[in-house]
Design a protein around this motif. Structure first.
Motif, PDB file in Angstrom:
ATOM      1  N   ALA A 174      28.212  38.194 -27.981  1.00  0.00           N
ATOM      2  CA  ALA A 174      27.878  39.432 -27.275  1.00  0.00           C
ATOM      3  C   ALA A 174      26.377  39.530 -27.041  1.00  0.00           C
ATOM      4  CB  ALA A 174      28.362  40.624 -28.100  1.00  0.00           C
ATOM      5  N   PHE A 175      25.583  39.192 -28.070  1.00  0.00           N
ATOM      6  CA  PHE A 175      24.135  39.296 -27.944  1.00  0.00           C
ATOM      7  C   PHE A 175      23.612  38.323 -26.892  1.00  0.00           C
ATOM      8  CE2 PHE A 175      22.688  41.356 -32.196  1.00  0.00           C
ATOM      9  CZ  PHE A 175      23.624  42.362 -32.012  1.00  0.00           C
ATOM     10  N   ILE A 176      24.148  37.116 -26.897  1.00  0.00           N
ATOM     11  CA  ILE A 176      23.672  36.130 -25.922  1.00  0.00           C
ATOM     12  C   ILE A 176      23.984  36.603 -24.508  1.00  0.00           C
ATOM     13  CG2 ILE A 176      24.139  33.816 -25.000  1.00  0.00           C
ATOM     14  CD1 ILE A 176      24.173  32.791 -27.825  1.00  0.00           C
ATOM     15  N   LEU A 177      25.143  37.231 -24.352  1.00  0.00           N
ATOM     16  CA  LEU A 177      25.519  37.742 -23.032  1.00  0.00           C
ATOM     17  C   LEU A 177      24.487  38.769 -22.548  1.00  0.00           C
ATOM     18  CD1 LEU A 177      27.878  37.439 -21.025  1.00  0.00           C
ATOM     19  CD2 LEU A 177      28.817  39.554 -21.988  1.00  0.00           C
ATOM     20  N   VAL A 178      24.112  39.673 -23.443  1.00  0.00           N
ATOM     21  CA  VAL A 178      23.114  40.689 -23.095  1.00  0.00           C
ATOM     22  C   VAL A 178      21.796  40.018 -22.700  1.00  0.00           C
ATOM     23  CG1 VAL A 178      21.661  42.531 -24.038  1.00  0.00           C
ATOM     24  CG2 VAL A 178      24.111  42.460 -24.574  1.00  0.00           C
ATOM     25  N   ILE A 179      21.342  39.081 -23.541  1.00  0.00           N
ATOM     26  CA  ILE A 179      20.055  38.426 -23.289  1.00  0.00           C
ATOM     27  C   ILE A 179      20.087  37.657 -21.977  1.00  0.00           C
ATOM     28  CG2 ILE A 179      18.448  36.683 -24.166  1.00  0.00           C
ATOM     29  CD1 ILE A 179      19.365  37.549 -27.010  1.00  0.00           C
ATOM     30  N   ALA A 180      21.188  36.935 -21.735  1.00  0.00           N
ATOM     31  CA  ALA A 180      21.290  36.136 -20.513  1.00  0.00           C
ATOM     32  C   ALA A 180      21.248  37.028 -19.276  1.00  0.00           C
ATOM     33  CB  ALA A 180      22.579  35.307 -20.534  1.00  0.00           C
ATOM     34  N   THR A 181      21.922  38.171 -19.375  1.00  0.00           N
ATOM     35  CA  THR A 181      21.924  39.097 -18.237  1.00  0.00           C
ATOM     36  C   THR A 181      20.512  39.575 -17.937  1.00  0.00           C
ATOM     37  OG1 THR A 181      24.025  39.847 -19.112  1.00  0.00           O
ATOM     38  CG2 THR A 181      23.057  41.150 -17.333  1.00  0.00           C
ATOM     39  N   LEU A 182      19.787  39.950 -19.006  1.00  0.00           N
ATOM     40  CA  LEU A 182      18.426  40.439 -18.821  1.00  0.00           C
ATOM     41  C   LEU A 182      17.521  39.364 -18.233  1.00  0.00           C
ATOM     42  CD1 LEU A 182      18.051  42.504 -22.069  1.00  0.00           C
ATOM     43  CD2 LEU A 182      17.711  43.363 -19.753  1.00  0.00           C
TER      44      LEU A 182
ATOM     45  N   MET B 183      15.209  37.438 -11.073  1.00  0.00           N
ATOM     46  CA  MET B 183      15.316  37.976  -9.718  1.00  0.00           C
ATOM     47  C   MET B 183      14.065  38.764  -9.356  1.00  0.00           C
ATOM     48  SD  MET B 183      19.425  38.803  -9.596  1.00  0.00           S
ATOM     49  CE  MET B 183      19.209  40.442  -9.989  1.00  0.00           C
ATOM     50  N   VAL B 184      13.598  39.582 -10.309  1.00  0.00           N
ATOM     51  CA  VAL B 184      12.405  40.388 -10.046  1.00  0.00           C
ATOM     52  C   VAL B 184      11.206  39.477  -9.810  1.00  0.00           C
ATOM     53  CG1 VAL B 184      10.781  42.018 -11.073  1.00  0.00           C
ATOM     54  CG2 VAL B 184      13.239  42.372 -11.337  1.00  0.00           C
ATOM     55  N   MET B 185      11.072  38.449 -10.651  1.00  0.00           N
ATOM     56  CA  MET B 185       9.905  37.583 -10.542  1.00  0.00           C
ATOM     57  C   MET B 185       9.923  36.778  -9.248  1.00  0.00           C
ATOM     58  SD  MET B 185       8.450  35.294 -13.625  1.00  0.00           S
ATOM     59  CE  MET B 185       8.073  36.515 -14.847  1.00  0.00           C
TER      60      MET B 185
ATOM     61  N   ALA C 232       4.964  32.564  -7.088  1.00  0.00           N
ATOM     62  CA  ALA C 232       4.114  31.501  -7.635  1.00  0.00           C
ATOM     63  C   ALA C 232       4.353  31.354  -9.124  1.00  0.00           C
ATOM     64  CB  ALA C 232       2.642  31.827  -7.363  1.00  0.00           C
ATOM     65  N   LEU C 233       4.367  32.493  -9.825  1.00  0.00           N
ATOM     66  CA  LEU C 233       4.608  32.460 -11.269  1.00  0.00           C
ATOM     67  C   LEU C 233       6.016  31.940 -11.546  1.00  0.00           C
ATOM     68  CD1 LEU C 233       3.435  33.098 -14.012  1.00  0.00           C
ATOM     69  CD2 LEU C 233       4.333  35.411 -13.810  1.00  0.00           C
TER      70      LEU C 233
END
Lengths: 326, 199
Positions: free
Chosen positions: B77-85, B91-93, B99-100
């Motif tokens: 469950a935790f990995i799922l949360v982290i992967a989503t974030l 996407m934002v970057m 460039a970054l």
């Protein structure tokens, strides 16, 4: 880079600038540092006896042998003649407890030279002060040996002849754990427990005056370092002179923080570096798990030097208003 | 309460520095510390994911996993949360700082497997932190990571010009620097943070 590689067959030396020579060499600088450290070394031997001399000899021997061995491994000319390994060994010895078994300074010196300096490419390339790397390694590995102190000769006269040596605590330990304030005159002369070469403020100041007069070290780092410690000690309500004289502050501020290689070189950077060392030293002394913080403070600030220099690089002549550091 | 938060915060940032004292998140430390700008970008991404994932996983643990008695699903469950974030950060970057995005390369999606983030999320649960304490711990740890990676990047830029022996170049000397830096951080061991703030 060896300048000799650029020697033209015509006998003319082709090398990148600077071309101006003033006779100051690594060797002459290191020799000056050794001369400056002699009073402290002699004081250490006077206060702690022949064992201190043996510890000093082991550390220097270990440092020189390691330096020579590594130069051999790398197939370079033996570099111990430049005196830098001698200085590292001597500095390491001066910040060790005087009664340690003689293998300890050797182990520390090997680590200091091999890991602290040679792995980075040798003289001029290291990030951290090699002597302090050696000391921090010993503190982490042999905490008991590194905090077993001795009474200096003369302070236990009333028991003379009964014991060869008595264990004690450093003035910083005494203040912290027993609330005992060591008399300032004893601190200044050096008749207190502590590392071999750190106890005598008088001897260290003599050497520091020599280095400043010869222009070997710059005043900025020691002034900023000592000034910060004094101010913070005052704020914490302790006599500033006590914190200035106690522990390895004098040794660290004049002989270790001023290292050309691992310390800051830009004028502004030196002030920042000194203040940072002072703040960290006092925070560790007052709140830290260790009674003394000079070693860690200087190592931490060594790590920050590349960043400090980046933001304090002097403006290039004609560079305009914007800093041209990049 | 406030005192406890400060103790947790300073503890996470300095005394138990996630990288230099707990040895979590070593791979990005080595992989993305070649230049200061990359290190800053990585640091920002990590602190963001660390803070948000700690909050979400804390809620997940206490309001989903525990009531349903399926704590054994914690890791997944935790990995799922982290992967989503991490996907979100990517996407934002890509949109705002391509460039970054290119500079960080594979290390950006690899934040998913950054053990520091998973480690902090698990430590929050292990140490029975409440929600506010969790936030304090996560942000402190994230700042500790930024401190370590920025110091490290500065040093590595300087090492580029050093005559490091051939077998030690690159990762080996970086590991040596990490070890020495970790020794220097020993100075913070046993820091009485509570005394420091007069708490």
């Amino acid at each position: 880079m060896n300048i000799d590689q650029h020697l033209d067959p015509s006998g003319l030396s082709l090398a990148p600038s600077p071309h101006f020579r003033n006779g100051i060499t690594v060797r002459s600088l290191m020799l000056d540092v050794v001369i400056a450290l002699l009073p402290a070394t002699v004081a250490g031997i006077y206060f702690f006896g022949m064992d201190a001399a043996l510890v000093t000899a082991s550390a220097i021997g270990g440092a020189l042998a390691t330096e020579a061995g590594i130069a051999r491994l790398r197939g370079e000319p033996i570099s111990i003649r430049d005196g830098s390994a001698l200085v590292t060994g001597l500095l390491l010895a001066l910040c060790l407890p005087p009664g340690v078994p003689l293998w300890l300074p050797v182990v520390g010196a090997i680590f200091a030279i091999a890991v602290g300096k040679a792995l980075f490419g040798g003289l001029g390339m290291n990030i951290f002060n090699p002597a302090l790397v050696g000391r921090a390694f010993l503190v982490a590995s042999f905490p008991t040996l590194m905090t077993t102190w001795r009474w200096p000769v003369g302070s236990g006269d009333w028991m003379a002849g009964e014991f060869d040596a008595l264990s004690t605590a450093t003035p910083l330990d005494l203040l912290r754990y027993e609330g005992v304030m060591t008399p300032l005159t004893d601190l200044f002369v050096g008749r207190v427990g502590g590392s071999l070469g750190e106890t005598s403020v008088l001897a260290l100041l003599l050497g520091a005056a020599y280095l400043l007069a010869r222009g070997v070290i710059d005043w900025r780092i020691p002034t900023a370092y000592l000034g910060t410690v004094a101010v913070l000690a005052g704020l914490f309500g302790v006599n500033p002179l006590f914190h200035l004289f106690a522990g390895s502050l004098m040794l660290g501020a004049f002989y270790m923080a001023t290292d050309y290689v691992s310390g800051a070189v830009t004028p502004g950077g030196r002030v920042v570096f000194g203040i940072g060392c002072g703040v960290l030293t006092m925070l560790i002394r007052i709140y830290g798990g260790y009674p003394e913080g000079v070693t860690f403070a200087i190592l931490l600030m060594n790590a920050a030097v590349p960043l400090i220099e980046r933001f304090t690089a002097p403006r290039r002549l004609g560079g305009g208003g914007e800093s041209s550091a990049h | 309460m406030a005192s406890e938060l400060i103790v947790i915060f300073v503890g996470a940032a300095l005394i138990n520095n996630v990288v230099l004292m707990q040895f979590l998140g070593i791979c990005p430390l080595l992989g993305v510390s070649r230049t200061l700008s990359m290190a800053k970008g990585m640091g920002a991404a990590v602190i963001f994911v660390m803070a948000i994932s700690s909050m979400v996983t804390w809620g997940l643990q206490h309001y989903v996993l525990e009531p349903m008695s399926i704590e054994y699903m914690q890791t997944v469950a935790f990995i799922l949360v982290i992967a989503t974030l991490v996907q979100f950060v990517e996407m934002v970057m890509l949109r705002y700082s391509p460039a970054l995005y290119r500079a960080l390369g594979v290390y950006l999606p690899l934040i998913t497997t950054n053990c520091a983030i998973m480690g902090v999320a698990l430590l929050n649960i292990r140490d029975n932190y409440g929600f506010i304490e969790t936030v304090s711990h996560a942000v402190g740890s994230g700042l500790g990571f930024i401190l370590a990676i920025i110091l490290f990047a500065g040093i590595r830029e300087r090492l580029e010009r050093a005559d490091v022996p051939a077998p030690m170049r690159g990762t080996p000397i970086a590991l040596v620097v990490a070890a020495l830096l970790s020794m220097a951080f020993m100075g913070f061991a046993g820091f009485g943070v509570a005394d420091m703030f007069g708490l």
